[in-house]
Structure formats: structure tokens, C-alpha cells
Motif scaffolding. Structure first.
Motif, mmCIF file in Angstrom:
data_model
loop_
_atom_site.group_PDB
_atom_site.id
_atom_site.type_symbol
_atom_site.label_atom_id
_atom_site.label_comp_id
_atom_site.label_asym_id
_atom_site.label_seq_id
_atom_site.Cartn_x
_atom_site.Cartn_y
_atom_site.Cartn_z
ATOM 1 N N PRO A 72 1.705 -3.448 -7.488
ATOM 2 C CA PRO A 72 0.750 -1.974 -5.613
ATOM 3 C C PRO A 72 0.584 -2.374 -4.470
ATOM 4 C CG PRO A 72 -0.790 -3.028 -7.418
ATOM 5 C CD PRO A 72 0.252 -3.329 -7.707
ATOM 6 N N GLY A 73 1.506 -3.162 -4.176
ATOM 7 C CA GLY A 73 2.053 -3.649 -2.937
ATOM 8 C C GLY A 73 3.069 -2.738 -2.323
ATOM 9 N N ALA A 74 4.058 -2.800 -3.576
ATOM 10 C CA ALA A 74 5.123 -2.264 -3.135
ATOM 11 C C ALA A 74 5.407 -0.717 -3.520
ATOM 12 C CB ALA A 74 5.985 -2.575 -4.335
ATOM 13 N N ARG A 81 5.740 4.923 3.700
ATOM 14 C CA ARG A 81 7.293 5.324 4.056
ATOM 15 C C ARG A 81 7.267 6.860 3.856
ATOM 16 N NH1 ARG A 81 12.132 4.025 6.206
ATOM 17 N NH2 ARG A 81 13.531 5.807 4.819
ATOM 18 N N LEU A 82 7.101 7.168 1.928
ATOM 19 C CA LEU A 82 6.751 8.735 2.168
ATOM 20 C C LEU A 82 5.964 9.652 2.280
ATOM 21 C CD1 LEU A 82 8.617 7.449 -1.577
ATOM 22 C CD2 LEU A 82 10.086 8.509 0.367
ATOM 23 N N ASP A 83 5.152 8.798 3.428
ATOM 24 C CA ASP A 83 3.363 10.064 3.146
ATOM 25 C C ASP A 83 3.529 10.791 2.123
ATOM 26 O OD1 ASP A 83 1.828 11.285 4.728
ATOM 27 O OD2 ASP A 83 2.977 12.779 4.952
ATOM 28 N N CYS A 84 3.153 9.291 0.737
ATOM 29 C CA CYS A 84 2.215 10.235 -0.139
ATOM 30 C C CYS A 84 1.837 9.100 -0.974
ATOM 31 C CB CYS A 84 3.529 10.203 -1.526
ATOM 32 S SG CYS A 84 4.339 8.729 -1.896
ATOM 33 N N GLU A 85 0.460 9.590 -2.758
ATOM 34 C CA GLU A 85 0.145 8.489 -2.651
ATOM 35 C C GLU A 85 0.566 7.502 -3.551
ATOM 36 O OE1 GLU A 85 -2.881 8.114 -1.891
ATOM 37 O OE2 GLU A 85 -3.335 10.331 -0.826
ATOM 38 N N PRO A 86 0.126 6.152 -3.242
ATOM 39 C CA PRO A 86 1.182 4.851 -4.584
ATOM 40 C C PRO A 86 1.114 5.261 -5.827
ATOM 41 C CG PRO A 86 -0.883 4.834 -2.513
ATOM 42 C CD PRO A 86 -1.096 5.486 -2.782
ATOM 43 N N ASP A 87 -0.282 5.869 -5.913
ATOM 44 C CA ASP A 87 -0.688 6.498 -7.119
ATOM 45 C C ASP A 87 0.729 7.634 -7.972
ATOM 46 O OD1 ASP A 87 -2.271 5.053 -8.412
ATOM 47 O OD2 ASP A 87 -3.583 6.418 -8.489
ATOM 48 N N MET A 277 10.355 -6.272 -6.280
ATOM 49 C CA MET A 277 9.238 -5.804 -5.558
ATOM 50 C C MET A 277 8.505 -6.186 -4.767
ATOM 51 S SD MET A 277 7.694 -4.013 -9.252
ATOM 52 C CE MET A 277 7.693 -5.634 -10.566
ATOM 53 N N ASN A 278 8.367 -7.506 -5.089
ATOM 54 C CA ASN A 278 7.412 -8.360 -3.691
ATOM 55 C C ASN A 278 8.016 -8.159 -2.181
ATOM 56 O OD1 ASN A 278 4.989 -9.593 -4.641
ATOM 57 N ND2 ASN A 278 6.150 -9.948 -6.397
ATOM 58 N N ALA A 279 9.499 -7.334 -2.421
ATOM 59 C CA ALA A 279 11.180 -8.295 -0.995
ATOM 60 C C ALA A 279 10.688 -6.139 0.016
ATOM 61 C CB ALA A 279 11.549 -7.952 -1.201
ATOM 62 N N LEU A 280 10.217 -5.592 -0.816
ATOM 63 C CA LEU A 280 9.574 -4.044 -0.543
ATOM 64 C C LEU A 280 9.487 -3.755 0.402
ATOM 65 C CD1 LEU A 280 11.759 -1.888 -1.277
ATOM 66 C CD2 LEU A 280 9.538 -0.780 -2.235
#
Ligand SMILES: Cc1ncc(COP(=O)(O)O)c(C=O)c1O
Length: 393
Positions: A72-74, A81-87, A277-280
Motif C-alpha cells: 500500500p505505501g508504494a 504522483r499520478l493523481d489517481c487512487e491507490p486501488d 516497493m519500499n524504495a518507491l
């Protein structure tokens, strides 16, 4: 017993080494240094964003939290950045893998997807490995306006094949052409009318070079089922981190159906690694500055190429390069582009990609990588010019 008794027809054991690869291997065995003017591996061009090693040593990566869509954090950092929902996001090991997932999602074996020509040669493999046919649609070049999609040809290809998806590369590799505003609306309508998904590969989107400013993502529109592909390999020149992503968009009901199914596929592989993923979230804040620095290099190298081969009285033509990492040089049709590339490698120790690698209709096109360190690029262009001058004399 015949070997086909054992193996599927998707993969051949034939290593398929082309004449250029054979010549390069011979020159290397003779100790000849080769200047690779088609180098597309950014880690061999001295392009590294700041803080990569620190971002990778995150203790959170010692734990395993399997999540089919990715940590989820990534996804939150990416959604910002993309202006969208994480889901709306699915993380994968690479854009190439994401193609595989989408072909599984959208196609049954034997189905077709439409892909641009000239285009990225990996498609035939990516599609073939899923038992899917990659059917080309044409891009046409008009100097100096650039490349246009043959929209009539696209309609015919759809009608003839019943294709399940339209793949666009925005901007395309190697033509560097973005989807034009007028094309955007036509393509969305085309997909919606034909019950076809739109896959837009936007790995080179931030690398605008000669574009007129009208370029934009195909993400965030509701007109048809859409999958936007991107990843760290181009955005931050980190192919070795193995992190790509899919952004799902389109009419809500269809999008929900697509995401539920994609989740099953992603859950089967769980392929994005925790360290990447954690680096993102630590890397993404530096992405814009890194892209700006890389673009400056691409523009500088493009300028050197145009200076050497451009001009109205030049027998050569540098094709309009709206974006991406590749420049195309068109030569008089004295030899095939394969013979030109072979001659250049033998005579000057300079490697370039001939147009036929990308399915160019016209002979005499050479593809050069703009990623090289500028002194090396200039040296390569110098040697290339010397060779071509001799040829056309
Ligand atoms: C247009 C395009 N898409 C995708 C990729 C592959 O990206 P990844 O390293 O994420 O698989 C490439 C690599 O060159 C590319 O040119």
C-alpha cells in the motif's frame, strides 16, 4: 521422437543470432573495442538517480506482506504522483511482465492484439508467450510533421482479426511519436466501439524532446477500458530494480470487473519485490529532477546529431523526434540498413540498430540511442559520419 512432442510451439530453441550479433561477437573475440551507439541500458551510460542505495536498505523489506496489488505505501506514493487512487494501481516486476498479465486478462489463446509498426520488437515474444497473435498497424512518417497512425488500416485490422486489445506506445519506441490529441479521441472511440481494451505504454512519456506540448497520458479517461503501463526502468533509469505498474481506468463497471480479475492474476505471481516497493516512496520525489537532467542529455545529443546530419542540403535526414530515447537517421537507399550497420561495425567499430529490427517499411534507417554520455555520443556520430560520407561518395 520429434522434439515438438515435448515442447509447446511458443518458444524455439533457435537462439536466432542475427548477422550483426555474429559480427559483434567476432570483433569482441579479436579484442576490438566497440562503441555501442545503440546502448539502451542506462546503467551503462552513467545515469543514476541520487539515493538509490539508501532507499533500498529499508528494514521494512525484511518482512513479507503479500498483497496482490503491491504494498500500500508504494501504491499511495505512486497514486499521489499520478493523481489517481491507490486501488487503481497494480505493481509488477516490470512493464514487460505487466503486458503478460494483461494479455492473460484480455485474451484467450489464438486471440489477437494490435501493435504499432514500426515498434518495439519484444511484442512478438510477449504476445507469443501468452499464445496471442501480435497484429501490426502502421505508423506513417510525414517530414517534418512526424508520425501518424494509419487509422483506416487500424479499423481494417480490427475487423479482420477481432482483436481484443489495442496497444499504443505513448511515445512510441523507436519513432518517438506521441499519440496526437486528435488521435486520442479517435482511439478511445475505436476501442469502445469494438469492445476492445486500450493498453497505453507510457514508459517514455516524461521524455518529451521535439514535442509541441500537446502530449499527455491516456490515463484518467472514462471512454473505454484502459491500462496505462509504466515503471522505474525508464522513469528513473533503474531497470535492475524490477518495478513496473499498471493503472486501470475506464467506465466504472468494466474497470471493477477488470480489477477483480487482474487481482487473481497478480495474486498468482506476487512478483514485485519488497525492496523495490519500499524504495518507491523515497525515490519518486526525485523523479522529476532526474528526468529533467536526463532530458537535457537527450536533447544535447539530438542537437549534435542534427548538427552533423541535418540541414536542407544534407543527403541524410534526422527524423522528427518528439520524445523517447532513440533518434532515427535516414540514409540514401544505397545499401540495406543491415548492410550499412554491418559495414559501420566492421569499419569503425560502431554499433547501431538497423531499422529492420523495428520493422521499418523503408530501407536505410538507423536507430541511435541518445542516452550515451555526450562525449561518447559525439565520438560515435563522428565515426558514423566518416563512414557514411565514404559510402555516398
Ligand atoms: C516501449 C517499451 N515498453 C516497455 C519496455 C520494458 O520495460 P521494463 O524494463 O519495465 O520491462 C521497454 C524497454 O525498452 C520499452 O521500450
Amino acid at each position: 521422437m520429434n522434439e515438438s512432442t515435448y515442447f509447446s510451439g511458443r518458444v524455439s530453441a533457435d537462439p536466432h543470432r542475427n548477422r550483426l550479433a555474429i559480427l559483434a561477437a567476432r570483433l569482441a573475440s579479436e579484442g576490438r573495442a566497440i562503441l555501442n551507439l545503440s546502448e539502451s541500458n542506462p546503467t551503462r551510460c552513467g545515469l543514476f538517480p541520487e539515493g538509490v542505495l539508501a532507499a533500498l536498505s529499508n528494514a521494512a523489506s525484511l518482512e513479507y506482506h503479500p498483497d496482490p496489488r503491491g504494498l500500500p505505501g508504494a501504491r499511495q506514493a505512486l497514486a499521489l504522483r499520478l493523481d489517481c487512487e491507490p486501488d487503481d494501481l497494480f505493481l509488477a516486476a516490470s512493464t514487460s511482465e505487466a503486458y503478460g498479465w494483461l494479455f492473460k486478462l484480455l485474451c484467450d489463446p489464438g486471440d489477437a492484439v494490435l501493435v504499432p509498426k514500426p515498434g518495439y520488437p519484444l511484442f512478438d515474444y510477449l504476445a507469443g508467450l501468452e499464445g496471442v497473435r501480435a497484429i501490426p498497424y502502421r505508423l506513417e512518417y510525414k517530414h517534418a510533421d512526424g508520425w501518424f497512425i494509419d487509422l483506416d488500416g487500424l479499423e481494417q485490422a480490427a475487423a479482420a482479426t477481432g482483436a481484443r486489445a489495442l496497444v499504443v506506445i505513448n511515445p512510441n519506441n523507436p519513432t518517438g511519436s506521441f499519440i496526437r490529441p486528435a488521435e486520442r479521441a479517435r482511439l478511445v472511440d475505436f476501442c469502445s466501439r469494438n469492445g476492445m481494451a486500450l493498453i497505453s505504454d507510457e514508459v517514455f512519456l516524461p521524455y518529451a524532446l521535439e514535442a509541441d506540448g500537446s502530449q499527455e497520458s491516456l490515463g484518467g479517461q472514462d471512454g473505454c477500458l484502459t491500462f496505462i503501463l509504466d515503471g522505474l526502468s525508464k522513469l528513473m533509469c533503474l531497470p535492475q530494480l524490477k518495478l513496473g505498474w499498471i493503472r486501470v481506468g475506464g467506465p466504472p463497471a468494466l474497470r471493477g470487473q477488470a480489477m477483480a480479475r487482474l487481482e487473481v492474476i497478480a495474486d498468482t505471481y506476487l512478483s514485485a519485490g519488497a525492496p523495490a516497493m519500499n524504495a518507491l516512496p523515497l525515490l519518486l520525489p526525485g523523479a522529476d529532477a532526474f528526468v529533467a537532467r536526463t532530458r537535457r542529455r537527450l536533447l544535447l545529443n539530438l542537437g549534435v546529431l542534427k548538427e552533423r546530419f541535418g540541414g536542407d542540403d544534407s543527403p541524410f535526414r534526422v527524423l522528427r523526434c518528439d520524445g523517447g530515447w532513440i533518434a532515427l537517421l535516414e540514409c540514401p537507399r544505397i545499401e540495406t540498413d543491415e548492410d550499412l550497420a554491418l559495414g559501420l561495425l566492421e569499419a569503425e567499430g560502431v554499433a547501431v540498430h538497423p531499422g529492420y529490427f523495428f520493422d521499418f517499411e523503408r530501407e536505410g534507417c538507423l536507430a541511435l540511442s541518445l542516452l550515451l554520455e555526450p562525449p561518447r555520443f559525439a565520438e560515435g556520430v563522428d565515426r558514423l559520419g566518416r563512414f557514411l560520407d565514404r559510402i555516398i561518395e
